[in-house]
Enzyme design. Sequence first.
Site, PDB file in Angstrom:
ATOM      1  N   SER A 123       0.854  -1.180   0.000  1.00 53.22           N
ATOM      2  CA  SER A 123       0.000   0.000   0.000  1.00 53.22           C
ATOM      3  C   SER A 123       0.890   1.229   0.000  1.00 53.22           C
ATOM      4  O   SER A 123       2.069   1.166   0.387  1.00 53.22           O
ATOM      5  CB  SER A 123      -0.876  -0.012   1.262  1.00 53.22           C
ATOM      6  OG  SER A 123      -1.490   1.236   1.491  1.00 53.22           O
ATOM      7  N   TYR A 171      -2.379  -1.105  10.871  1.00 53.85           N
ATOM      8  CA  TYR A 171      -2.244  -1.421   9.453  1.00 53.85           C
ATOM      9  C   TYR A 171      -0.960  -0.824   8.887  1.00 53.85           C
ATOM     10  O   TYR A 171      -0.192  -1.506   8.195  1.00 53.85           O
ATOM     11  CB  TYR A 171      -3.461  -0.886   8.699  1.00 53.85           C
ATOM     12  CG  TYR A 171      -3.465  -1.174   7.216  1.00 53.85           C
ATOM     13  CD1 TYR A 171      -3.914  -2.397   6.724  1.00 53.85           C
ATOM     14  CD2 TYR A 171      -3.026  -0.221   6.301  1.00 53.85           C
ATOM     15  CE1 TYR A 171      -3.933  -2.662   5.361  1.00 53.85           C
ATOM     16  CE2 TYR A 171      -3.034  -0.476   4.944  1.00 53.85           C
ATOM     17  CZ  TYR A 171      -3.486  -1.692   4.475  1.00 53.85           C
ATOM     18  OH  TYR A 171      -3.489  -1.951   3.132  1.00 53.85           O
TER      19      TYR A 171
END
Length: 344
Positions: free
Chosen positions: A146, A159
């Site tokens: 990401s 995360y």
Amino acid sequence: MKPGLIDLNDKTVVVTGASGGIGRAAAIAFAQHGARVALLARGEAGLAGAKRDVELAGGSSITIPVDVSDADAVERAADTVERELGPIDIWVNVAFSSVFARFHEISPEEYRRATEVSYLGYVYGTMAALERMRRRNRGTIVQVGSALAYRGIPLQTAYCGAKHAIQGFNESLRCELLHEKSAIRTTMVQMPALNTTQFTWVLSRLPEQAQPVPPIYQPEVAGRAIAWAAAHPRRREYWVGASTVATLLGNAVAPGLLDRYLARTGFASQQTGEPRPDDQPVNLWEPADQQIDRGYHGEFDDRSTPRSPQLVASKHHWTIAAAGAAVLVAATSLAVRLVGKAAH
């Protein structure tokens, strides 16, 4: 076939987190290329739905219910794949879980669980893949990352921490494989905000419904990028979406400025303005798609784009770079000639 290019047809591909979101979109993309796909996830209803999607797309598949935070279970799953589908050619790590909350609102147990799934799950998957790929000195491992692997944002400490860890882990592993002159490849695909189901099943303590930070891309964009990366694994990394490029470059140039910007905007931009439902499912400890197949699209179809021009550019970056260089050389040559004429 061009050197370094892998034909995905008839390859055995493992996708973790395959019952929803990016994992399911990737499984479908591989199926469209004629691959045999092993679908690994916890939710049995979601796995059954993913299997239907894969087979409708032209691929064959098996489903294996597994929690990727259990290293022994991942090993057993890899054995099952090779026994039923053949030697593993490509392993894609996608599975994750997390918590939407301020750091001080997350318990140690929740943090540990999110990290075990979202980071150690990648480590265990990579271990299982490499154990088998080393015997043949071939194979590809794709780590799905990401923009948040480089740039942390508020409300997603668990995360972001896991994605940063994966980034460092993958770079170290890649160096080791290069040192060994191994034919096994590893690559990482850094994703933008995507319209997946995570925003309606990740544990949330936000007062409002969580949302991806716009611009939002459809999960098919991610699926196509992963399949492309698996077929072109010599690239160490792919950036998907213009927002990913902007975030990573901005963080490299002015991280402190970005800290302050996200402190002002990062809370509101991750919430819809609508109250979070009290009965929203939570997949941190148990799968949210065990009894109900929730698909792989989120609730933001009307705000999501199905295309990424930047991904096209990323696929052909050398061609575009060469064209840009040619234009620059031509422009420079013209400028030199004009200056020369003016001097005379």
